[in-house]
Design a protein around this motif. Structure first.
Motif, PDB file in Angstrom:
ATOM      1  N   GLU A  62       6.928   5.036  -3.527  1.00 38.81           N
ATOM      2  CA  GLU A  62       7.921   3.976  -3.679  1.00 38.81           C
ATOM      3  C   GLU A  62       7.698   2.945  -2.565  1.00 38.81           C
ATOM      4  O   GLU A  62       7.195   3.297  -1.488  1.00 38.81           O
ATOM      5  N   PRO A  63       8.079   1.700  -2.798  1.00 38.49           N
ATOM      6  CA  PRO A  63       7.953   0.706  -1.726  1.00 38.49           C
ATOM      7  C   PRO A  63       8.712   1.163  -0.478  1.00 38.49           C
ATOM      8  O   PRO A  63       9.779   1.763  -0.573  1.00 38.49           O
ATOM      9  N   ARG A  64       8.100   0.901   0.666  1.00 37.91           N
ATOM     10  CA  ARG A  64       8.757   1.262   1.920  1.00 37.91           C
ATOM     11  C   ARG A  64       8.734   0.063   2.858  1.00 37.91           C
ATOM     12  O   ARG A  64       7.869  -0.796   2.766  1.00 37.91           O
ATOM     13  N   HIS A  65       9.728   0.046   3.713  1.00 33.19           N
ATOM     14  CA  HIS A  65       9.873  -1.052   4.663  1.00 33.19           C
ATOM     15  C   HIS A  65       9.461  -0.549   6.036  1.00 33.19           C
ATOM     16  O   HIS A  65      10.044   0.394   6.567  1.00 33.19           O
ATOM     17  N   GLU A  66       8.441  -1.169   6.574  1.00 35.71           N
ATOM     18  CA  GLU A  66       7.907  -0.838   7.886  1.00 35.71           C
ATOM     19  C   GLU A  66       8.125  -2.039   8.808  1.00 35.71           C
ATOM     20  O   GLU A  66       8.382  -3.145   8.321  1.00 35.71           O
ATOM     21  N   PRO A  67       7.991  -1.852  10.099  1.00 32.68           N
ATOM     22  CA  PRO A  67       8.149  -2.990  11.015  1.00 32.68           C
ATOM     23  C   PRO A  67       7.211  -4.162  10.692  1.00 32.68           C
ATOM     24  O   PRO A  67       7.557  -5.317  10.903  1.00 32.68           O
ATOM     25  N   TYR A  68       6.044  -3.859  10.149  1.00 26.52           N
ATOM     26  CA  TYR A  68       5.062  -4.898   9.835  1.00 26.52           C
ATOM     27  C   TYR A  68       5.265  -5.516   8.452  1.00 26.52           C
ATOM     28  O   TYR A  68       4.645  -6.528   8.121  1.00 26.52           O
ATOM     29  N   GLY A  69       6.110  -4.911   7.596  1.00 25.67           N
ATOM     30  CA  GLY A  69       6.353  -5.486   6.283  1.00 25.67           C
ATOM     31  C   GLY A  69       6.701  -4.455   5.227  1.00 25.67           C
ATOM     32  O   GLY A  69       6.923  -3.281   5.522  1.00 25.67           O
ATOM     33  N   THR A  70       6.733  -4.906   3.986  1.00 22.19           N
ATOM     34  CA  THR A  70       7.003  -4.050   2.834  1.00 22.19           C
ATOM     35  C   THR A  70       5.660  -3.648   2.241  1.00 22.19           C
ATOM     36  O   THR A  70       4.786  -4.498   2.032  1.00 22.19           O
ATOM     37  N   VAL A  71       5.513  -2.358   1.944  1.00 25.07           N
ATOM     38  CA  VAL A  71       4.222  -1.849   1.514  1.00 25.07           C
ATOM     39  C   VAL A  71       4.395  -0.724   0.498  1.00 25.07           C
ATOM     40  O   VAL A  71       5.393   0.004   0.529  1.00 25.07           O
TER      41      VAL A  71
END
Length: 130
Positions: free
Chosen positions: A103-112
């Motif tokens: 599933e899409p995940r939100h990381e400090p660097y962005g959505t991936v």
């Protein structure tokens, strides 16, 4: 200025690969030219007008190259598709049958989200934060 213009991606079939990259992933076909040896020079790119690195889709020759189709990076994510609208591209790709492995995940660097191409190569679909 220097840049990487093309990266070779070994595929089973030119036409199958062109369909996948243009229809499912939304790339554009830049060139499809026959070569004297019976192969083809097939280039696709995700952007417009040479704005990014293109993929040279090269049909596997021989057992050694055929064994690498779909596993060119040993199971690691090897390709990174950046987008300016993650939701739009994720939805369009999923509707086109692209297999997302998470599933899409939100990381400090962005959505991936990791997805695989028709051969099993792993890619990141990524929208940078900010």
């Amino acid at each position: 200025m220097r840049r990487i213009a093309l990266v070779t991606l070994v595929v089973d079939d030119y036409d199958e690969a062109i369909r996948h990259y243009t229809e499912a992933l939304g790339f554009r076909l830049v060139e499809d030219s026959p070569r004297p040896d019976g192969s083809r020079w097939v280039v696709v790119e995700p952007g417009t007008g040479g704005a990014g690195t293109g993929l040279l889709l090269a049909r596997a020759k021989g057992e050694s190259q055929a064994a690498r189709v779909g596993d060119q990076t040993g199971g690691r994510v090897g390709f990174f598709l950046h987008t300016d609208d993650f939701g739009r591209d994720h939805a369009r790709m999923a509707a086109a049958g692209v297999t997302f492995l998470e599933e899409p995940r939100h990381e400090p660097y962005g959505t991936v989200a990791v997805f695989q191409d028709l051969y099993g190569n792993r890619w990141d679909l990524l929208q940078s934060a900010g």
